[in-house]
Design an enzyme around this catalytic site. Structure first.
Site, PDB file in Angstrom:
ATOM      1  N   ASN A   9       0.785  -1.233   0.000  1.00 27.17           N
ATOM      2  CA  ASN A   9       0.000   0.000   0.000  1.00 27.17           C
ATOM      3  C   ASN A   9       0.819   1.286   0.000  1.00 27.17           C
ATOM      4  OD1 ASN A   9      -2.433  -1.391  -0.066  1.00 27.17           O
ATOM      5  ND2 ASN A   9      -2.479  -1.602   2.149  1.00 27.17           N
ATOM      6  N   CYS A  10       2.109   1.201  -0.056  1.00 22.23           N
ATOM      7  CA  CYS A  10       2.982   2.376  -0.086  1.00 22.23           C
ATOM      8  C   CYS A  10       2.863   3.061  -1.450  1.00 22.23           C
ATOM      9  CB  CYS A  10       4.414   1.929   0.167  1.00 22.23           C
ATOM     10  SG  CYS A  10       5.667   3.181  -0.127  1.00 22.23           S
ATOM     11  N   ASP A  11       2.695   4.381  -1.458  1.00 24.45           N
ATOM     12  CA  ASP A  11       2.550   5.127  -2.709  1.00 24.45           C
ATOM     13  C   ASP A  11       3.770   4.996  -3.611  1.00 24.45           C
ATOM     14  OD1 ASP A  11      -0.004   5.962  -2.062  1.00 24.45           O
ATOM     15  OD2 ASP A  11       0.657   7.886  -1.237  1.00 24.45           O
TER      16      ASP A  11
END
Length: 114
Positions: A9-11
């Site tokens: 989920n890290c951009d």
């Protein structure tokens, strides 16, 4: 095989994965939170690229670390911190075998794969 390490989920991870997918680069994704992080793998990374490069001092995980731990961080304490909280490892880590690339930069990825 190329492996991309990080958190789903890290951009920044999303940007790296999108770049690799668009460039049609085959890779395996390893999510620290889902798949875990072995001490043996971390020990390899501590040799290359090194604990200081791996330790993400900009993220929220680092800010949650007690001040006395942050002020006295060294390789041994950083190793344990990374094993306990893989989210504190800078991402993405692109493992090309002999070469490890930390972070995502589209120009750097272009030079690696084109």
């Amino acid at each position: 095989m190329i492996t991309l390490y990080g958190i789903k989920n890290c951009d920044t991870m999303k940007k790296a994965r999108a770049w690799l997918d668009e460039a049609d680069v085959a890779y395996q994704f390893h999510d620290y939170k889902k798949d875990g992080l072995s001490p043996e793998l971390l020990d390899l990374w501590l040799q290359n690229p090194g604990w200081e490069a791996l330790l993400n001092r900009r993220g929220t995980t680092w800010r949650k670390v007690p001040e006395d731990v942050r002020d006295n961080i060294n390789e041994a304490s950083a190793r344990q911190l990374m094993l306990d909280n893989p989210s504190i490892i800078k991402r993405p880590l692109l493992d090309l075998g002999e070469r490890k690339v930390l972070g995502f930069n589209a120009d750097e990825y272009s030079s690696l794969f084109r």
